[in-house]
Design a protein around this motif. Structure first.
Motif, PDB file in Angstrom:
ATOM      1  N   ALA A  74      19.213  71.755  56.416  1.00 29.68           N
ATOM      2  CA  ALA A  74      19.270  72.416  57.726  1.00 29.68           C
ATOM      3  C   ALA A  74      18.450  71.664  58.761  1.00 29.68           C
ATOM      4  O   ALA A  74      18.882  71.443  59.897  1.00 29.68           O
ATOM      5  CB  ALA A  74      18.779  73.854  57.607  1.00 29.68           C
ATOM      6  N   VAL A  75      17.246  71.243  58.359  1.00 29.24           N
ATOM      7  CA  VAL A  75      16.379  70.489  59.271  1.00 29.24           C
ATOM      8  C   VAL A  75      17.040  69.181  59.678  1.00 29.24           C
ATOM      9  O   VAL A  75      16.984  68.774  60.842  1.00 29.24           O
ATOM     10  CB  VAL A  75      15.009  70.221  58.598  1.00 29.24           C
ATOM     11  N   GLY A  76      17.689  68.536  58.719  1.00 26.20           N
ATOM     12  CA  GLY A  76      18.368  67.271  59.016  1.00 26.20           C
ATOM     13  C   GLY A  76      19.488  67.444  60.021  1.00 26.20           C
ATOM     14  O   GLY A  76      19.610  66.668  60.975  1.00 26.20           O
ATOM     15  N   TRP A  77      20.311  68.476  59.825  1.00 23.46           N
ATOM     16  CA  TRP A  77      21.421  68.711  60.756  1.00 23.46           C
ATOM     17  C   TRP A  77      20.923  69.080  62.153  1.00 23.46           C
ATOM     18  O   TRP A  77      21.367  68.519  63.151  1.00 23.46           O
ATOM     19  CB  TRP A  77      22.321  69.823  60.223  1.00 23.46           C
ATOM     20  N   ILE A  78      19.997  70.029  62.211  1.00 22.18           N
ATOM     21  CA  ILE A  78      19.505  70.486  63.518  1.00 22.18           C
ATOM     22  C   ILE A  78      18.744  69.377  64.233  1.00 22.18           C
ATOM     23  O   ILE A  78      18.976  69.101  65.421  1.00 22.18           O
ATOM     24  CB  ILE A  78      18.600  71.721  63.340  1.00 22.18           C
ATOM     25  N   GLY A  79      17.828  68.732  63.505  1.00 23.06           N
ATOM     26  CA  GLY A  79      17.071  67.636  64.118  1.00 23.06           C
ATOM     27  C   GLY A  79      17.968  66.488  64.528  1.00 23.06           C
ATOM     28  O   GLY A  79      17.791  65.897  65.596  1.00 23.06           O
ATOM     29  N   GLY A  80      18.965  66.177  63.699  1.00 20.62           N
ATOM     30  CA  GLY A  80      19.894  65.095  64.027  1.00 20.62           C
ATOM     31  C   GLY A  80      20.684  65.375  65.285  1.00 20.62           C
ATOM     32  O   GLY A  80      20.856  64.499  66.143  1.00 20.62           O
ATOM     33  N   VAL A  81      21.149  66.620  65.422  1.00 21.63           N
ATOM     34  CA  VAL A  81      21.911  66.994  66.621  1.00 21.63           C
ATOM     35  C   VAL A  81      21.042  66.896  67.863  1.00 21.63           C
ATOM     36  O   VAL A  81      21.464  66.374  68.912  1.00 21.63           O
ATOM     37  CB  VAL A  81      22.485  68.418  66.467  1.00 21.63           C
ATOM     38  N   PHE A  82      19.793  67.392  67.764  1.00 19.19           N
ATOM     39  CA  PHE A  82      18.882  67.317  68.904  1.00 19.19           C
ATOM     40  C   PHE A  82      18.640  65.864  69.309  1.00 19.19           C
ATOM     41  O   PHE A  82      18.626  65.528  70.504  1.00 19.19           O
ATOM     42  CB  PHE A  82      17.544  67.985  68.567  1.00 19.19           C
ATOM     43  N   LEU A  83      18.438  64.998  68.322  1.00 12.07           N
ATOM     44  CA  LEU A  83      18.181  63.590  68.625  1.00 12.07           C
ATOM     45  C   LEU A  83      19.397  62.932  69.268  1.00 12.07           C
ATOM     46  O   LEU A  83      19.263  62.118  70.191  1.00 12.07           O
ATOM     47  CB  LEU A  83      17.789  62.846  67.351  1.00 12.07           C
ATOM     48  N   LEU A  84      20.587  63.277  68.797  1.00 10.68           N
ATOM     49  CA  LEU A  84      21.808  62.734  69.410  1.00 10.68           C
ATOM     50  C   LEU A  84      21.942  63.195  70.856  1.00 10.68           C
ATOM     51  O   LEU A  84      22.348  62.421  71.734  1.00 10.68           O
ATOM     52  CB  LEU A  84      23.036  63.146  68.597  1.00 10.68           C
ATOM     53  N   VAL A  85      21.596  64.451  71.114  1.00  6.80           N
ATOM     54  CA  VAL A  85      21.653  64.969  72.483  1.00  6.80           C
ATOM     55  C   VAL A  85      20.639  64.246  73.360  1.00  6.80           C
ATOM     56  O   VAL A  85      20.945  63.833  74.490  1.00  6.80           O
ATOM     57  CB  VAL A  85      21.392  66.490  72.506  1.00  6.80           C
ATOM     58  N   TYR A  86      19.423  64.072  72.833  1.00  6.89           N
ATOM     59  CA  TYR A  86      18.395  63.333  73.573  1.00  6.89           C
ATOM     60  C   TYR A  86      18.878  61.917  73.882  1.00  6.89           C
ATOM     61  O   TYR A  86      18.700  61.408  74.999  1.00  6.89           O
ATOM     62  CB  TYR A  86      17.114  63.260  72.735  1.00  6.89           C
ATOM     63  N   GLY A  87      19.461  61.276  72.881  1.00  3.71           N
ATOM     64  CA  GLY A  87      19.953  59.915  73.074  1.00  3.71           C
ATOM     65  C   GLY A  87      21.066  59.857  74.101  1.00  3.71           C
ATOM     66  O   GLY A  87      21.114  58.934  74.925  1.00  3.71           O
ATOM     67  N   ALA A  88      21.963  60.842  74.076  1.00  5.20           N
ATOM     68  CA  ALA A  88      23.065  60.872  75.031  1.00  5.20           C
ATOM     69  C   ALA A  88      22.546  61.062  76.457  1.00  5.20           C
ATOM     70  O   ALA A  88      23.041  60.433  77.404  1.00  5.20           O
ATOM     71  CB  ALA A  88      24.035  61.996  74.674  1.00  5.20           C
ATOM     72  N   LEU A  89      21.537  61.918  76.619  1.00  2.00           N
ATOM     73  CA  LEU A  89      20.967  62.140  77.950  1.00  2.00           C
ATOM     74  C   LEU A  89      20.275  60.880  78.466  1.00  2.00           C
ATOM     75  O   LEU A  89      20.360  60.547  79.652  1.00  2.00           O
ATOM     76  CB  LEU A  89      19.977  63.305  77.908  1.00  2.00           C
ATOM     77  N   ALA A  90      19.563  60.184  77.571  1.00  3.63           N
ATOM     78  CA  ALA A  90      18.901  58.939  77.968  1.00  3.63           C
ATOM     79  C   ALA A  90      19.937  57.885  78.337  1.00  3.63           C
ATOM     80  O   ALA A  90      19.774  57.137  79.317  1.00  3.63           O
ATOM     81  CB  ALA A  90      17.998  58.433  76.845  1.00  3.63           C
ATOM     82  N   ALA A  91      21.036  57.812  77.562  1.00  2.00           N
ATOM     83  CA  ALA A  91      22.095  56.848  77.857  1.00  2.00           C
ATOM     84  C   ALA A  91      22.753  57.175  79.197  1.00  2.00           C
ATOM     85  O   ALA A  91      23.113  56.273  79.962  1.00  2.00           O
ATOM     86  CB  ALA A  91      23.140  56.868  76.741  1.00  2.00           C
ATOM     87  N   ARG A  92      22.880  58.449  79.483  1.00  3.00           N
ATOM     88  CA  ARG A  92      23.466  58.850  80.763  1.00  3.00           C
ATOM     89  C   ARG A  92      22.602  58.393  81.933  1.00  3.00           C
ATOM     90  O   ARG A  92      23.115  57.954  82.959  1.00  3.00           O
ATOM     91  CB  ARG A  92      23.627  60.367  80.798  1.00  3.00           C
ATOM     92  N   ARG A  93      21.282  58.480  81.746  1.00  2.38           N
ATOM     93  CA  ARG A  93      20.384  58.027  82.813  1.00  2.38           C
ATOM     94  C   ARG A  93      20.474  56.517  83.021  1.00  2.38           C
ATOM     95  O   ARG A  93      20.203  56.023  84.124  1.00  2.38           O
ATOM     96  CB  ARG A  93      18.942  58.428  82.486  1.00  2.38           C
ATOM     97  N   VAL A  94      20.824  55.783  81.967  1.00  6.03           N
ATOM     98  CA  VAL A  94      20.975  54.330  82.098  1.00  6.03           C
ATOM     99  C   VAL A  94      22.159  53.996  83.004  1.00  6.03           C
ATOM    100  O   VAL A  94      22.068  53.133  83.885  1.00  6.03           O
ATOM    101  CB  VAL A  94      21.173  53.671  80.716  1.00  6.03           C
ATOM    102  N   PHE A  95      23.280  54.682  82.784  1.00  9.37           N
ATOM    103  CA  PHE A  95      24.498  54.381  83.537  1.00  9.37           C
ATOM    104  C   PHE A  95      24.610  55.177  84.833  1.00  9.37           C
ATOM    105  O   PHE A  95      25.362  54.798  85.733  1.00  9.37           O
ATOM    106  CB  PHE A  95      25.723  54.657  82.655  1.00  9.37           C
ATOM    107  N   ARG A  96      23.862  56.282  84.921  1.00  6.41           N
ATOM    108  CA  ARG A  96      23.879  57.078  86.143  1.00  6.41           C
ATOM    109  C   ARG A  96      22.457  57.388  86.551  1.00  6.41           C
ATOM    110  O   ARG A  96      22.002  58.531  86.500  1.00  6.41           O
ATOM    111  CB  ARG A  96      24.666  58.375  85.927  1.00  6.41           C
ATOM    112  N   PRO A  97      21.704  56.365  86.955  1.00  3.11           N
ATOM    113  CA  PRO A  97      20.288  56.568  87.300  1.00  3.11           C
ATOM    114  C   PRO A  97      20.140  57.460  88.523  1.00  3.11           C
ATOM    115  O   PRO A  97      20.934  57.418  89.451  1.00  3.11           O
ATOM    116  CB  PRO A  97      19.794  55.144  87.578  1.00  3.11           C
ATOM    117  N   GLY A  98      19.090  58.266  88.495  1.00  5.79           N
ATOM    118  CA  GLY A  98      18.846  59.163  89.623  1.00  5.79           C
ATOM    119  C   GLY A  98      17.851  58.595  90.610  1.00  5.79           C
ATOM    120  O   GLY A  98      17.480  59.257  91.567  1.00  5.79           O
ATOM    121  N   GLY A  99      17.403  57.364  90.358  1.00  7.01           N
ATOM    122  CA  GLY A  99      16.446  56.742  91.278  1.00  7.01           C
ATOM    123  C   GLY A  99      15.016  57.203  91.051  1.00  7.01           C
ATOM    124  O   GLY A  99      14.133  56.949  91.859  1.00  7.01           O
TER     125      GLY A  99
END
Length: 221
Positions: A74-99
């Motif tokens: 359970a910890v692996g699934w939940i933690g993994g999903v959170f990390l993927l979401v964090y990574g996706a948000l960081a990647a979004r900031r790379v391609f769509r920077p807010g300045g």
């Protein structure tokens, strides 16, 4: 088998990826460093607070996994999903920077007491701090089994290095971190680290049985 060095390095990289995200705490430490006001106290509070929370996460999540091995899945699934979401948000900031960028400007901190109280509030009253240190780092550390405390030590060292560099190196780092492009580079590194770690956690959880043991497919006769 994960070596001690590998576990410590993984903890250092994971901790650093979570800590360097732009935010009020980093901006406050940077401002204090630029003004050279209560820098040692602020850096110590940030680093020691992270160390305490990381220990809570590594010990707490680790204890749950030891008592209930099935919780690792359970910890692996939940933690993994959170990390993927964090990574996706960081990647979004790379391609769509807010300045955004860290700025040294702002209201002066005043006395050491005021700086300390402000730093404590920004650290302990921020819910994201608990998510990052207690849950995310705790869940990734649990995946390292008996080396989870080595992983945690690496994360603590990352926190100490980052806040020390940010506070005492503010005069030099301030110019670099004030550029939005610099944060695009950092966000790119954060995104890559978080996505890889998330995928590893989910993969590990997927091949773990209900009792927490690795499932090995039976060989066909």
């Amino acid at each position: 088998m994960t070596s001690t060095f590998t576990a410590g390095a993984a903890g250092f990289g994971t901790g650093l990826s979570l800590i360097v995200a732009i935010g009020a705490q980093n901006a406050f430490v940077l401002r204090q460093g630029v003004r050279r006001q209560a820098v040692l106290a602020v850096v110590a509070i940030c680093a020691l607070s992270d160390a305490a929370l990381i220990a809570l996460g590594v010990g707490g999540v680790g204890a749950v996994v030891v008592r209930w091995p099935g919780a690792l899945t359970a910890v692996g699934w939940i933690g993994g999903v959170f990390l993927l979401v964090y990574g996706a948000l960081a990647a979004r900031r790379v391609f769509r920077p807010g300045g955004d960028a860290l700025r040294a400007e702002g209201e002066a901190a005043g006395s050491v007491r005021r700086a300390v109280l402000t730093c404590l509030a920004m650290t302990w009253l921020n819910p994201h701090v608990y998510l990052d240190t207690v849950f995310l780092l705790g869940s990734v550390a649990a995946d390292h089994g008996s080396l989870r405390w080595t992983f945690g030590l690496g994360a603590v060292l990352a926190s100490l290095c980052w806040f020390t560099a940010l506070g005492f190196g503010a005069r030099m780092l301030g110019r670099f971190l004030a550029k939005p492009a610099a944060w695009r580079v950092l966000d790119g590194l954060v995104a890559a680290t978080m996505i890889v770690l998330g995928a590893v956690l989910i993969t590990s959880a997927a091949v773990t049985g209900p009792a927490g043991a690795i499932v090995i497919p039976a060989r066909k006769m």
